[in-house]
Design a protein around this motif. Structure first.
Motif, PDB file in Angstrom:
ATOM      1  N   LEU A 141       2.137 -64.093 -26.545  1.00 55.90           N
ATOM      2  CA  LEU A 141       0.761 -64.256 -26.087  1.00 55.90           C
ATOM      3  C   LEU A 141      -0.150 -63.204 -26.722  1.00 55.90           C
ATOM      4  O   LEU A 141      -1.283 -63.500 -27.115  1.00 55.90           O
ATOM      5  CB  LEU A 141       0.705 -64.167 -24.568  1.00 55.90           C
ATOM      6  CG  LEU A 141       1.289 -65.370 -23.829  1.00 55.90           C
ATOM      7  CD1 LEU A 141       1.394 -65.093 -22.333  1.00 55.90           C
ATOM      8  CD2 LEU A 141       0.455 -66.628 -24.080  1.00 55.90           C
ATOM      9  N   ALA A 142       0.337 -61.967 -26.822  1.00 54.92           N
ATOM     10  CA  ALA A 142      -0.456 -60.926 -27.470  1.00 54.92           C
ATOM     11  C   ALA A 142      -0.746 -61.293 -28.921  1.00 54.92           C
ATOM     12  O   ALA A 142      -1.846 -61.051 -29.427  1.00 54.92           O
ATOM     13  CB  ALA A 142       0.265 -59.582 -27.395  1.00 54.92           C
ATOM     14  N   GLU A 143       0.239 -61.866 -29.584  1.00 56.06           N
ATOM     15  CA  GLU A 143       0.052 -62.285 -30.975  1.00 56.06           C
ATOM     16  C   GLU A 143      -1.068 -63.313 -31.070  1.00 56.06           C
ATOM     17  O   GLU A 143      -1.895 -63.273 -31.987  1.00 56.06           O
ATOM     18  CB  GLU A 143       1.355 -62.878 -31.506  1.00 56.06           C
ATOM     19  CG  GLU A 143       1.389 -63.070 -32.995  1.00 56.06           C
ATOM     20  CD  GLU A 143       1.394 -61.757 -33.747  1.00 56.06           C
ATOM     21  OE1 GLU A 143       0.932 -61.755 -34.901  1.00 56.06           O
ATOM     22  OE2 GLU A 143       1.840 -60.722 -33.197  1.00 56.06           O
ATOM     23  N   HIS A 144      -1.111 -64.221 -30.107  1.00 62.95           N
ATOM     24  CA  HIS A 144      -2.167 -65.239 -30.105  1.00 62.95           C
ATOM     25  C   HIS A 144      -3.514 -64.637 -29.730  1.00 62.95           C
ATOM     26  O   HIS A 144      -4.530 -64.940 -30.359  1.00 62.95           O
ATOM     27  CB  HIS A 144      -1.794 -66.359 -29.135  1.00 62.95           C
ATOM     28  CG  HIS A 144      -2.857 -67.396 -28.984  1.00 62.95           C
ATOM     29  ND1 HIS A 144      -3.299 -68.165 -30.025  1.00 62.95           N
ATOM     30  CD2 HIS A 144      -3.591 -67.787 -27.905  1.00 62.95           C
ATOM     31  CE1 HIS A 144      -4.245 -68.981 -29.609  1.00 62.95           C
ATOM     32  NE2 HIS A 144      -4.438 -68.775 -28.328  1.00 62.95           N
ATOM     33  N   TRP A 145      -3.538 -63.794 -28.711  1.00 65.92           N
ATOM     34  CA  TRP A 145      -4.799 -63.243 -28.230  1.00 65.92           C
ATOM     35  C   TRP A 145      -5.388 -62.207 -29.173  1.00 65.92           C
ATOM     36  O   TRP A 145      -6.601 -62.142 -29.345  1.00 65.92           O
ATOM     37  CB  TRP A 145      -4.587 -62.584 -26.861  1.00 65.92           C
ATOM     38  CG  TRP A 145      -4.220 -63.529 -25.771  1.00 65.92           C
ATOM     39  CD1 TRP A 145      -4.539 -64.855 -25.686  1.00 65.92           C
ATOM     40  CD2 TRP A 145      -3.462 -63.235 -24.583  1.00 65.92           C
ATOM     41  NE1 TRP A 145      -4.026 -65.400 -24.538  1.00 65.92           N
ATOM     42  CE2 TRP A 145      -3.365 -64.440 -23.843  1.00 65.92           C
ATOM     43  CE3 TRP A 145      -2.865 -62.084 -24.088  1.00 65.92           C
ATOM     44  CZ2 TRP A 145      -2.698 -64.502 -22.619  1.00 65.92           C
ATOM     45  CZ3 TRP A 145      -2.188 -62.149 -22.879  1.00 65.92           C
ATOM     46  CH2 TRP A 145      -2.106 -63.341 -22.146  1.00 65.92           C
ATOM     47  N   LEU A 146      -4.543 -61.376 -29.768  1.00 72.75           N
ATOM     48  CA  LEU A 146      -5.025 -60.245 -30.549  1.00 72.75           C
ATOM     49  C   LEU A 146      -4.794 -60.394 -32.048  1.00 72.75           C
ATOM     50  O   LEU A 146      -5.359 -59.647 -32.837  1.00 72.75           O
ATOM     51  CB  LEU A 146      -4.336 -58.944 -30.082  1.00 72.75           C
ATOM     52  CG  LEU A 146      -4.475 -58.616 -28.595  1.00 72.75           C
ATOM     53  CD1 LEU A 146      -3.639 -57.391 -28.247  1.00 72.75           C
ATOM     54  CD2 LEU A 146      -5.938 -58.382 -28.224  1.00 72.75           C
ATOM     55  N   GLY A 147      -3.942 -61.332 -32.426  1.00 72.22           N
ATOM     56  CA  GLY A 147      -3.649 -61.524 -33.833  1.00 72.22           C
ATOM     57  C   GLY A 147      -4.618 -62.497 -34.480  1.00 72.22           C
ATOM     58  O   GLY A 147      -5.651 -62.853 -33.923  1.00 72.22           O
ATOM     59  N   GLU A 148      -4.248 -62.930 -35.666  1.00 73.88           N
ATOM     60  CA  GLU A 148      -5.102 -63.861 -36.409  1.00 73.88           C
ATOM     61  C   GLU A 148      -4.317 -65.105 -36.808  1.00 73.88           C
ATOM     62  O   GLU A 148      -4.618 -65.758 -37.793  1.00 73.88           O
ATOM     63  CB  GLU A 148      -5.655 -63.152 -37.656  1.00 73.88           C
ATOM     64  CG  GLU A 148      -6.505 -61.925 -37.317  1.00 73.88           C
ATOM     65  CD  GLU A 148      -6.959 -61.173 -38.545  1.00 73.88           C
ATOM     66  OE1 GLU A 148      -6.535 -61.550 -39.659  1.00 73.88           O
ATOM     67  OE2 GLU A 148      -7.753 -60.225 -38.393  1.00 73.88           O
ATOM     68  N   GLY A 149      -3.294 -65.396 -36.042  1.00 76.59           N
ATOM     69  CA  GLY A 149      -2.409 -66.493 -36.382  1.00 76.59           C
ATOM     70  C   GLY A 149      -2.907 -67.844 -35.907  1.00 76.59           C
ATOM     71  O   GLY A 149      -3.997 -67.974 -35.348  1.00 76.59           O
ATOM     72  N   PRO A 150      -2.070 -68.877 -36.096  1.00 73.53           N
ATOM     73  CA  PRO A 150      -2.445 -70.247 -35.727  1.00 73.53           C
ATOM     74  C   PRO A 150      -2.293 -70.486 -34.235  1.00 73.53           C
ATOM     75  O   PRO A 150      -1.888 -69.603 -33.472  1.00 73.53           O
ATOM     76  CB  PRO A 150      -1.451 -71.084 -36.529  1.00 73.53           C
ATOM     77  CG  PRO A 150      -0.230 -70.217 -36.593  1.00 73.53           C
ATOM     78  CD  PRO A 150      -0.744 -68.808 -36.717  1.00 73.53           C
ATOM     79  N   GLU A 151      -2.580 -71.706 -33.832  1.00 80.28           N
ATOM     80  CA  GLU A 151      -2.461 -72.109 -32.436  1.00 80.28           C
ATOM     81  C   GLU A 151      -1.033 -72.504 -32.079  1.00 80.28           C
ATOM     82  O   GLU A 151      -0.681 -72.545 -30.896  1.00 80.28           O
ATOM     83  CB  GLU A 151      -3.385 -73.307 -32.156  1.00 80.28           C
ATOM     84  CG  GLU A 151      -4.868 -72.989 -32.247  1.00 80.28           C
ATOM     85  CD  GLU A 151      -5.357 -72.251 -31.014  1.00 80.28           C
ATOM     86  OE1 GLU A 151      -5.346 -72.840 -29.933  1.00 80.28           O
ATOM     87  OE2 GLU A 151      -5.723 -71.068 -31.153  1.00 80.28           O
TER      88      GLU A 151
END
Length: 386
Positions: free
Chosen positions: A195-205
């Motif tokens: 979830l942190a990767e999604h919220w704070l990163g720049e990756g895909p959905e």
């Protein structure tokens, strides 16, 4: 309706400073309604006026920009690892205001003793941050039921059926500061890292997040949301069989990924069985210095990870596979073998090599996810505070 509108306005402001007119345009509410709601959010300490808004090309005096209050309620995150404890406070903008990490062996320790150490660490972090926490989320290396209250099993801690909030509250009460009164939730560490990767990163959905500390876990993010499974147990990547006739795992099955890519397995393969301290740092230092045994062990772990990841890619079709946790630091020696296995095993659909990526959050992901989850909940429903 009021709570829904407060959340609507706060959600727009959370995406970046906005004038009242811009918030009105973004929400469809009238400017008068936005002004009233904004005043309530300011009074609650959630929003501040930041000065003139950026020019929108309109003629006339620019409006005042509204932004999230960095001195408002914070998010408190905690992490119980097999060899460490962590605490983190973020403000409403998601910026880290204090962080603590303590190396300590937690395998086989009584939960009460672990919680007493963790409470002290949390108290230190809150004191340093100077923010009032709105809640606490705990990241743990095991199976947390859908209700988020009971750690049903954590093999690497040797814990079963631990009511996490009930165990932690007495320890928080002992350190004072009102922490025992906070809402407490818990989740698997890999879920929070994803979830942190999604919220704070720049990756895909849509991606598969794979991480390791002592064990191996994963988070499956689909459409920007965590896929939890029927009972909340999705993501037990470490117990995917890669060699069904392989060694017996702590879970009771044979040939699990964890027996080839978990801490104990990689250290054993590198000739470092029983080594204490930070195993990730030890292997990274050895491999970086050219140690052949360490590099061979990591290549073997990478091959096992690639085999398991190929099955997940063929089944789930994620846009990316992201290496996080301890694997992020070990990525230079894991990636070649992983890419080779993915290329050999994902053959019915295109799989570009650059779709296997490394988290920029590294080992901080689960703890950051725990803390940010709290402030995101405030933004999603500011009614109780507003």
């Amino acid at each position: 309706m009021r709570r829904a509108n407060l959340a609507l306005v706060l959600g727009v402001i959370a995406s970046g400073p906005r004038s009242r007119a811009e918030v009105a345009a973004g929400t469809g509410l009238t400017r008068a309604a936005v002004s009233s709601l904004a005043e309530q959010l300011i009074a609650a300490g959630l929003v501040v006026e930041e000065g003139p808004a950026a020019s929108s090309g309109r003629v006339g005096r620019p409006g005042t920009a509204l932004g999230l209050n960095p001195a408002g309620p914070g998010g408190l995150g905690a992490e119980i690892g097999v060899r460490h404890l962590g605490a983190c406070v973020v403000d409403l903008r998601g910026e880290v205001r204090a962080a603590r990490r303590r190396e300590v062996s937690n395998h086989g320790r009584e939960p009460a003793a672990v919680m007493a150490d963790l409470a002290g660490l949390l108290s230190e972090a809150v004191t340093e941050a100077g923010l009032r926490p709105a809640g606490l989320t705990l990241a743990v290396p095991g199976l947390v039921g859908a209700s988020g209250g009971v750690l049903q099993r954590a093999a690497n801690l040797d814990w079963r059926d631990v009511p996490l909030a009930a165990e932690l509250r007495p320890a928080l009460r002992a350190v004072g500061g009102g922490l025992a009164e906070l809402p407490i939730e818990a989740d698997n560490e890999a879920n929070l890292g994803g979830l942190a990767e999604h919220w704070l990163g720049e990756g895909p959905e849509d991606f598969l997040y794979v991480s390791a500390e002592a064990g191996v876990g994963a988070a499956i993010v689909v459409g920007g949301r965590l896929l939890r499974g029927a009972r909340g147990f999705a993501g037990e990547f470490g117990h995917v069989p890669v060699h069904p006739e392989g060694p017996r795992c702590a879970c009771g099955a044979h040939g699990c990924l964890e027996q080839y890519a978990g801490e104990a397995a990689v250290l054993r393969a590198a000739g470092l069985a029983g080594a204490g301290g930070d195993w990730v740092a030890l292997l990274a230092d050895r491999a970086g210095a050219g140690d052949r045994a360490a590099r061979t062990a990591l290549a073997g772990a990478g091959a096992a990870l690639g085999t398991a990841a190929a099955g997940a890619v063929n089944l789930l079709d994620p846009a990316e596979v992201v290496l996080g946790g301890g694997y992020a630091r070990l990525a230079p020696w894991l990636l070649p073998a992983m890419r080779a296995e993915l290329a050999a095993r994902v053959t019915v659909r295109p799989w570009p090599a650059d779709r296997l990526t490394v988290s920029r959050l590294g080992r901080r992901g689960p703890l950051l996810g725990a803390a940010v989850r709290v402030v995101r909940a405030v933004v999603a429903d500011p009614g109780p505070l507003g």
